[in-house]
Design an enzyme around this catalytic site. Structure first.
Site, PDB file in Angstrom:
ATOM      1  N   GLU A   1       4.023  -0.243   1.533  1.00 27.08           N
ATOM      2  CA  GLU A   1       3.269   0.195   0.357  1.00 27.08           C
ATOM      3  C   GLU A   1       3.977   1.384  -0.282  1.00 27.08           C
ATOM      4  OE1 GLU A   1      -0.900   1.081   0.883  1.00 27.08           O
ATOM      5  OE2 GLU A   1      -1.176  -0.535   2.350  1.00 27.08           O
TER       6      GLU A   1
ATOM      7  N   GLU B   1      -2.555   1.128   8.741  1.00 25.75           N
ATOM      8  CA  GLU B   1      -2.596   2.596   8.721  1.00 25.75           C
ATOM      9  C   GLU B   1      -3.367   3.201   9.892  1.00 25.75           C
ATOM     10  OE1 GLU B   1      -3.972   3.767   4.845  1.00 25.75           O
ATOM     11  OE2 GLU B   1      -1.993   3.500   3.953  1.00 25.75           O
TER      12      GLU B   1
END
Length: 801
Positions: free
Chosen positions: A454, A382
């Site tokens: 995710e 991320e």
């Protein structure tokens, strides 16, 4: 030939490292005896300050080096030290390492003193202020500390095999075995011989022998009559590589591999030429109380749970390389792996980046022989784009392993794409909208593969003891995303967040230092959402209901939607032994899953038609209206129900009170007569499972150990005990949050407290061996139930040096 000695016993530990520990005459009396794997600090399940494990600790051990090892190469390996470490041998610093998730090896041949005991000291810094990945900002997981993996000493000849990289590919009906071999030490008349056999077979077959003139050699053999490795039949082979000098075998390396061809394409993932939709979960390597410090049995257990209990075909090692035992089990059972480097959102300074590149190199070098790994994650999870940095990480992975693609997990769209696969955390689903984004809306290059790394997780945290409708919605969110991803032909697959709940920092979770993001709790007990994944496998029957069928669990006593989770062909529903309806697989509103949940839309069957004096049309209208009221409540009825109600009033002169009486009789389950619901799972014409929902009268405590034959190998063994409170019909009692106590006897000890409270009717504990053999016993007690006794057999063969 290699001789490996494990150094996992007889350590002394202190939470404060001092320079005096390096001295030959240091008094270890105030240090604590420990065995590896070891956590720097055991922690509670809930509510603890993460600073408790952040320390600079010291480990010390004597190591006897025999005289006969003179002239050998002695290689000391530390498999995992969280997070920065310095290693001292007889007071001299011989190595350091700046990553808590990869191994490091030191040559101690010239530093060892032979014929006496030597002193090994490891200084371990588990503070989160160190300038290495994943540190530098906040992190959504505990990072723990200590020598949490194993330590060993390899004794080799002066000339030995430093590295063997084996990969098996498929070429038509045959296999192609490519090996990159690196030798150390040099010498004359050296050659490399390779043999192969299928795992479990007795004899090797010779592949060939080749002269070694330098330090590196590439061997390329065609292997006839091999069986492919895949997720259904993960056939593995042992490749034996021998370094030979004048017919003497100097060194031998045995690598387990499989023959498979894995490829990400623009339209998905292909294994051996067949398109496979990746359906996976993310996994942390943490456990209650001891964090990262668990031995082989527990690492392998998690892989087995993912494959056999949760029914997934892939796992992402979020957010760091994980135990070789775990990955090896993935190799052996056919669980595909997406492995990534340590990191979480933050990118540090140049020294930090340099270490991240080293982490890529270490990860690839140390794990590239694992057949199950199909993708290297070479971005910090991320993080924002940093092209110069990520060119380096991609180049390192491709240099060391040209056979696998790279990916990098980001949480933003249209990112700079230097990797081979665009991997993206898609949290678009909020319960009311689409399950996932379209590939074209996310990726910056539609010609490259795309993977969802995710989903869900923090969007809807769910505790095992949350109210029923919350737990059901949690499961449905996983259903919706899985179904949406399955519908998109150009999405390679998806990895749900996450396998189980985990301890986290103060910045995240629910205030008690737990992220309740898992489809299982921390002890690996399944929440309802776990059944969504379990339903997609075909090995055993699943039959579960989203409701206890207790109307008081719902606002206004309206049942709302009730779902059947099953992988059967159909499910028959009975009410008080009266057949109501058979729900078939194709009735599921989620058409892209092999086994989507089934919606219960009938609680009456033919009861009104047979028991009341209505016309056929009147009976059908009443039945439809009552079933709709049960599902939607009076405030949210479909318009068609109001039309039916008006018709009943006008044509049949019914009163509103008549409807209330009928509702209570056929739907409401109010009154003195209890209702029994029974469900039968049917496959291939036969009943394969039965589920009964009936008012409970007894609490039964169930406990299961993952194994009862405890075997010490390189270190202690651990058994996981999962506990559930159920009624006499086998239904989980989700609000039985009562205490249970543990009592052990024999050569085992508890990990964690001797008394815990169940959560959501579930809990667990662990027992570990103590280095002795014998019979052991665990007794679990609760005031409302009969005690449960589990018996174990512990066997220990301790190797000392």
């Amino acid at each position: 030939m290699e001789n490996r000695v494990y150094l996992n016993d007889d350590w002394k530990f202190s939470e404060q490292f001092t320079e005096e520990m390096l001295g030959d005459g240091f008094d270890v009396g105030n240090m604590i005896p420990v065995r590896l794997p070891h956590t720097a600090k055991e922690t509670p399940l809930h509510y603890f300050d993460e600073s408790v494990y952040q320390m600079v600790s010291g480990y010390r051990r004597d190591v006897y080096i025999p005289e006969e090892w003179k002239g050998k190469r002695l290689l000391l390996t530390i498999d995992g030290a969280a997070h920065e470490s310095e290693v001292y041998w007889n007071g001299k610093k011989i190595g350091e390492h700046h990553c808590g998730y990869t191994a490091f090896t030191m040559d101690i041949s010239d530093d060892a003193v032979y014929g006496i005991r030597n002193t090994l000291v490891v200084k371990v810094d588990s503070r989160e202020s160190v300038n290495i990945p994943p540190f530098g900002f906040v992190i959504d997981y505990m990072t723990y500390g200590g020598l949490y993996r194993e330590v060993w000493l390899d004794i080799k000849e002066k000339t030995y095999l430093k590295d063997v990289f084996v990969r098996g590919d498929l070429s038509g009906d045959s296999g192609r075995l490519i090996s990159e071999i690196t030798a150390e030490g040099g010498g004359e008349n050296l050659s490399v011989r390779q043999k192969i056999k299928r795992c479990g077979e007795s004899g090797y077959r010779l592949l060939g022998e080749c002269e070694l003139t330098g330090t590196k050699l590439v061997l390329d053999y065609t292997v006839e009559s091999v069986l492919p490795w895949d997720t259904v039949h993960p056939v593995c082979y042992e490749v034996c590589t021998q370094l030979i000098q004048d017919e003497k075998v100097l060194d031998e390396n045995v690598t387990v591999t499989g023959f498979r061809h894995a490829e990400f394409k623009a339209d998905g993932f292909y294994l051996n030429g067949k398109k496979v939709k990746l359906r996976g979960l993310n996994r942390h390597q943490s456990y209650p109380y001891v964090g990262y410090a668990m031995p082989e049995s527990m690492q392998r257990m998690d892989a087995d749970i993912l494959k056999y209990e949760l029914g997934v075909n892939a796992v992402r090692t979020s957010h760091y390389p994980q135990s070789h035992y775990f990955i090896d089990q993935c190799d052996r059972i056919g669980l595909l792996v997406f492995m990534e480097i340590p990191g979480w959102q933050h990118i540090g300074d140049e020294a930090w980046k340099d270490q991240a590149v080293i982490n890529v190199r270490d990860m690839v070098m140390q794990y590239r022989n694992h057949t199950s790994i199909i993708l290297w994650g070479v971005r910090i999870n991320e993080s924002q784009d940093d092209d110069d940095f990520y060119r380096r990480t991609n180049a390192a992975a491709h240099e060391l392993d040209p056979s696998r693609p790279t990916g990098g997990v980001r949480a933003h769209k249209k990112s700079s794409l230097l990797e081979d696969v665009y991997t993206y955390n898609d949290f678009v689903h909020d319960g009311t909208n689409q399950g996932c984004e379209k590939k074209a809306a996310v990726t910056s290059d539609p010609k490259k593969p795309y993977l969802i790394s995710e989903y869900n997780g923090h969007m809807y945290p769910t505790k095992a003891f949350d109210w029923e409708e919350h737990r059901a919605e949690h499961a449905l969110r996983h259903v919706r995303v899985l179904d949406a991803a399955a519908a998109e032909g150009d999405i390679a697959g998806s990895f749900g967040w996450c396998m189980f709940d985990y301890n986290t920092h103060k910045d995240f979770g629910s205030g008690d230092r737990i992220c309740y993001h898992g489809v299982m709790d921390m002890f690996r007990n399944p929440k309802l959402a776990a059944r969504v994944y379990e339903c997609q496998q075909e090995e055993h029957t699943v039959l579960e209901l989203s409701s206890s069928m207790d109307i008081g669990e719902h606002p206004g006593c309206n049942r709302g939607e009730t779902y059947i989770f099953t992988n059967a062909d159909s499910v028959r529903m009975y009410k008080n032994d009266r057949f109501i309806k058979e729900y078939k697989r194709e009735d599921s509103p989620w058409k892209h899953l092999p086994h989507g949940p089934l919606v219960i839309d009938d609680y009456i069957g033919d009861a009104i038609e047979k028991d009341e004096h209505f016309t056929t049309a009147q009976g059908k209208g009443i039945k439809d209206a009552l079933n709709a009221t049960a599902r939607y409540g009076l405030s949210h009825l479909p318009k068609s129900v109001y039309v039916t109600a008006l018709k009943m009033l006008l044509l049949y002169h019914m009163k509103p009170t008549d409807a209330v009486v009928l509702y209570n009789r056929y739907i409401g389950d109010w009154g003195g007569t209890s209702t029994t619901y029974r469900f039968e799972a049917v496959s291939d014409g036969g009943v394969t499972a039965e589920l009964i929902k009936k008012p409970m009268t007894k609490v039964v405590l169930f406990a299961r150990a993952d194994h009862t034959g405890l075997q010490e190998k390189s270190t202690y063994d651990v058994a996981a005990i999962r506990i559930e409170a159920r009624d006499e019909y086998g239904n989980l009692l989700s609000f039985f949050n009562e205490p249970v106590s543990f009592e052990v006897s024999g050569p085992v000890e508890l990990i964690g407290p001797s008394v815990i409270s169940l959560e959501g009717g579930m809990g667990g504990t662990y027992i570990k061996t103590t280095g002795e053999s014998g019979e052991a016993r665990l007794v679990i007690r609760n005031a409302q139930t009969e005690p449960v006794e589990l018996r174990f057999a512990a066997a220990a063969e301790r190797q000392r040096l």
